[in-house]
Design an enzyme around this catalytic site. Structure first.
Site, PDB file in Angstrom:
ATOM      1  N   ASP A  38      98.666  52.760 126.057  1.00 36.87           N
ATOM      2  CA  ASP A  38      98.191  52.018 127.229  1.00 36.87           C
ATOM      3  C   ASP A  38      99.408  51.707 128.097  1.00 36.87           C
ATOM      4  OD1 ASP A  38      96.854  50.007 128.968  1.00 36.87           O
ATOM      5  OD2 ASP A  38      95.294  49.971 127.437  1.00 36.87           O
ATOM      6  N   ASP A  63     101.463  56.370 129.797  1.00 40.71           N
ATOM      7  CA  ASP A  63     100.660  56.640 130.982  1.00 40.71           C
ATOM      8  C   ASP A  63      99.912  57.938 130.684  1.00 40.71           C
ATOM      9  OD1 ASP A  63      99.631  57.575 133.377  1.00 40.71           O
ATOM     10  OD2 ASP A  63     101.306  56.835 134.573  1.00 40.71           O
ATOM     11  N   VAL A  64      98.609  57.867 130.632  1.00 44.66           N
ATOM     12  CA  VAL A  64      97.825  59.023 130.181  1.00 44.66           C
ATOM     13  C   VAL A  64      97.866  60.210 131.140  1.00 44.66           C
ATOM     14  CG1 VAL A  64      96.242  57.815 128.627  1.00 44.66           C
ATOM     15  CG2 VAL A  64      95.702  57.951 131.090  1.00 44.66           C
ATOM     16  N   TYR A 158      85.266  58.972 140.889  1.00 45.94           N
ATOM     17  CA  TYR A 158      84.954  58.488 139.536  1.00 45.94           C
ATOM     18  C   TYR A 158      83.811  59.315 138.946  1.00 45.94           C
ATOM     19  CZ  TYR A 158      83.757  55.234 135.756  1.00 45.94           C
ATOM     20  OH  TYR A 158      83.496  54.671 134.523  1.00 45.94           O
ATOM     21  N   THR A 193      83.017  44.552 131.051  1.00 43.96           N
ATOM     22  CA  THR A 193      84.455  44.630 130.792  1.00 43.96           C
ATOM     23  C   THR A 193      85.202  44.281 132.079  1.00 43.96           C
ATOM     24  OG1 THR A 193      84.750  46.905 131.519  1.00 43.96           O
ATOM     25  CG2 THR A 193      84.067  46.594 129.233  1.00 43.96           C
TER      26      THR A 193
HETATM   27  N1  LIG Z   1      82.859  49.161 131.988  1.00 42.61           N
HETATM   28  C1  LIG Z   1      81.889  49.994 132.298  1.00 42.61           C
HETATM   29  O1  LIG Z   1      80.841  49.605 132.788  1.00 42.61           O
HETATM   30  C2  LIG Z   1      82.023  51.465 132.010  1.00 42.61           C
HETATM   31  C3  LIG Z   1      80.898  52.262 132.121  1.00 42.61           C
HETATM   32  C4  LIG Z   1      81.007  53.622 131.872  1.00 42.61           C
HETATM   33  C5  LIG Z   1      82.243  54.148 131.492  1.00 42.61           C
HETATM   34  N2  LIG Z   1      83.332  53.330 131.403  1.00 42.61           N
HETATM   35  C6  LIG Z   1      84.597  53.947 131.020  1.00 42.61           C
HETATM   36  O2  LIG Z   1      85.052  53.337 129.830  1.00 42.61           O
HETATM   37  C7  LIG Z   1      86.482  53.442 129.773  1.00 42.61           C
HETATM   38  C8  LIG Z   1      87.057  52.089 129.473  1.00 42.61           C
HETATM   39  O3  LIG Z   1      86.665  51.208 130.496  1.00 42.61           O
HETATM   40  P1  LIG Z   1      86.721  49.633 130.358  1.00 42.61           P
HETATM   41  O4  LIG Z   1      85.548  49.129 131.100  1.00 42.61           O
HETATM   42  O5  LIG Z   1      86.916  49.239 128.953  1.00 42.61           O
HETATM   43  O6  LIG Z   1      88.019  49.362 131.265  1.00 42.61           O
HETATM   44  P2  LIG Z   1      89.187  48.263 131.194  1.00 42.61           P
HETATM   45  O7  LIG Z   1      89.744  48.187 132.576  1.00 42.61           O
HETATM   46  O8  LIG Z   1      88.731  47.016 130.529  1.00 42.61           O
HETATM   47  O9  LIG Z   1      90.256  48.980 130.233  1.00 42.61           O
HETATM   48  C9  LIG Z   1      90.898  50.161 130.617  1.00 42.61           C
HETATM   49  C10 LIG Z   1      92.236  50.245 129.897  1.00 42.61           C
HETATM   50  O10 LIG Z   1      92.870  51.465 130.316  1.00 42.61           O
HETATM   51  C11 LIG Z   1      94.228  51.185 130.608  1.00 42.61           C
HETATM   52  N3  LIG Z   1      94.743  52.155 131.569  1.00 42.61           N
HETATM   53  C12 LIG Z   1      94.476  52.258 132.892  1.00 42.61           C
HETATM   54  N4  LIG Z   1      95.200  53.237 133.450  1.00 42.61           N
HETATM   55  C13 LIG Z   1      95.941  53.795 132.452  1.00 42.61           C
HETATM   56  C14 LIG Z   1      96.903  54.835 132.408  1.00 42.61           C
HETATM   57  N5  LIG Z   1      97.255  55.530 133.492  1.00 42.61           N
HETATM   58  N6  LIG Z   1      97.466  55.131 131.216  1.00 42.61           N
HETATM   59  C15 LIG Z   1      97.137  54.434 130.091  1.00 42.61           C
HETATM   60  N7  LIG Z   1      96.241  53.429 130.089  1.00 42.61           N
HETATM   61  C16 LIG Z   1      95.651  53.102 131.261  1.00 42.61           C
HETATM   62  C17 LIG Z   1      94.240  49.777 131.156  1.00 42.61           C
HETATM   63  O11 LIG Z   1      95.536  49.179 131.064  1.00 42.61           O
HETATM   64  C18 LIG Z   1      93.200  49.103 130.257  1.00 42.61           C
HETATM   65  O12 LIG Z   1      93.797  48.557 129.088  1.00 42.61           O
HETATM   66  C19 LIG Z   1      86.932  54.025 131.109  1.00 42.61           C
HETATM   67  O13 LIG Z   1      87.144  55.424 130.968  1.00 42.61           O
HETATM   68  C20 LIG Z   1      85.734  53.761 132.008  1.00 42.61           C
HETATM   69  O14 LIG Z   1      85.649  54.670 133.062  1.00 42.61           O
HETATM   70  C21 LIG Z   1      83.245  52.000 131.645  1.00 42.61           C
END
Ligand SMILES: NC(=O)c1ccc[n+]([C@@H]2O[C@H](COP(=O)([O-])OP(=O)(O)OC[C@H]3O[C@@H](n4cnc5c(N)ncnc54)[C@H](O)[C@@H]3O)[C@@H](O)[C@H]2O)c1
Length: 259
Positions: A38, A63-64, A158, A193
């Site tokens: 992360d 950084d992914v 997205y 989240t």
């Molecule tokens: N929350 C929703 O409603 C939802 C719905 C569908 C899909 N998703 C997907 O689920 C996944 C997680 O989402 P979430 O809601 O838990 O988000 P979140 O923002 O709570 O967590 C995302 C994490 O990714 C990390 N991150 C961001 N950019 C990064 C990078 N370049 N390198 C490494 N780490 C990085 C952030 O620091 C954070 O810890 C994402 O892929 C999101 O698109 C979320």
């Protein structure tokens, strides 16, 4: 129930918040060692300390979108804990500048493609050699319900990125099915989240508009996603690969929802 992934080694990206964090916690509770990649370094140190330290979890600044950092993440899992059994490629962003195609500029488009889609390519490419060598592994890539449904409240890059994640996961699942490696796409519905809260804080009307389409009438919780990821990670899902695994409160099955 505990011990469903006893002795397994998991890599989780985006493991410091939301769905990733809940999954890290569940993985450790079920007996796995976890390496978190992360960019939230302060949170990462705290998460590892809360879990009990380096015996069970390691945090790395990754950084992914950076190939070298992603390669180092999976190598660390192998070197530290002995294998790479589970890859939960989950980090993603949903920035407000990614909006209708009419308003989204090329920089905003590219940033989301890099973080949400190129990252999954890099993580799968890094994880697969370890899994193919040991002839076992489970990869779970986080897509979204927007990979299978269109939204009038658009975030164009997205949605397109998540369509790419879903398609890539399916193809990899098919390609490596006879080599002991399973690849599935987790497609969450809207989940409570920071990512979603941030998006809707500025626009409560948009949040309410989305909720209308969820038969259960609520957003999902990160722990509910973690349960699904655990299932896909464990041998309980041994005949499931190349799957579009929707965990969405009925959203994708609905035409009219209850009042
Ligand atoms: N929350 C929703 O409603 C939802 C719905 C569908 C899909 N998703 C997907 O689920 C996944 C997680 O989402 P979430 O809601 O838990 O988000 P979140 O923002 O709570 O967590 C995302 C994490 O990714 C990390 N991150 C961001 N950019 C990064 C990078 N370049 N390198 C490494 N780490 C990085 C952030 O620091 C954070 O810890 C994402 O892929 C999101 O698109 C979320």
């Amino acid at each position: 129930m505990t011990g469903r992934i006893d002795g397994k080694v998991a890599v989780v990206t985006g493991g410091c918040s939301g769905i990733g964090l809940a999954t890290v916690q569940r993985f450790v509770a079920e007996g796995a060692k976890v390496v978190i990649g992360d960019i939230a370094d302060d949170a990462g140190a705290k998460v590892v300390a809360d879990l009990g330290g380096a015996d069970v979890a390691t945090y790395m600044h990754v950084d992914v979108t950076d190939k070298d950092e992603v390669d180092a993440l999976f190598k660390t899992a192998k070197d530290t804990y002995g294998s790479v059994d589970i890859a939960f490629n989950n980090a993603g962003i949903s920035p407000p500048e990614d909006d209708s195609i009419l308003d989204t500029d090329l920089d905003a488009w590219r940033k989301v493609q890099e973080v949400n889609l190129t990252s999954v390519y890099l993580c799968c490419k890094a994880a697969l050699p370890y899994m193919l060598e040991q002839k076992s592994g489970s990869i779970i890539n986080t897509a979204s319900f927007v990979a299978v449904m269109g939204s009038a409240t658009s975030q164009i890059s997205y949605s397109a990125s998540k369509g790419g994640v879903l398609t890539m996961s399916r193809e990899l699942g098919v390609q490596f099915a006879r080599e002991g490696v399973r690849v599935n796409a987790l497609c969450p519905g809207p989940v409570n989240t920071p990512l979603l809260k941030e998006l809707f804080a500025s626009d409560p009307e948009r949040a309410a508009r989305r909720l209308v389409h969820v038969p259960m009438g609520r957003f999902g919780e990160p722990e509910e996603m973690a349960s699904a990821v655990l299932f896909l990670a464990s041998d309980d899902s041994s005949f499931i690969t190349a799957n579009t695994f929707l965990v969405d409160g009925g959203l994708s099955g609905a035409y009219v929802t209850p009042l």
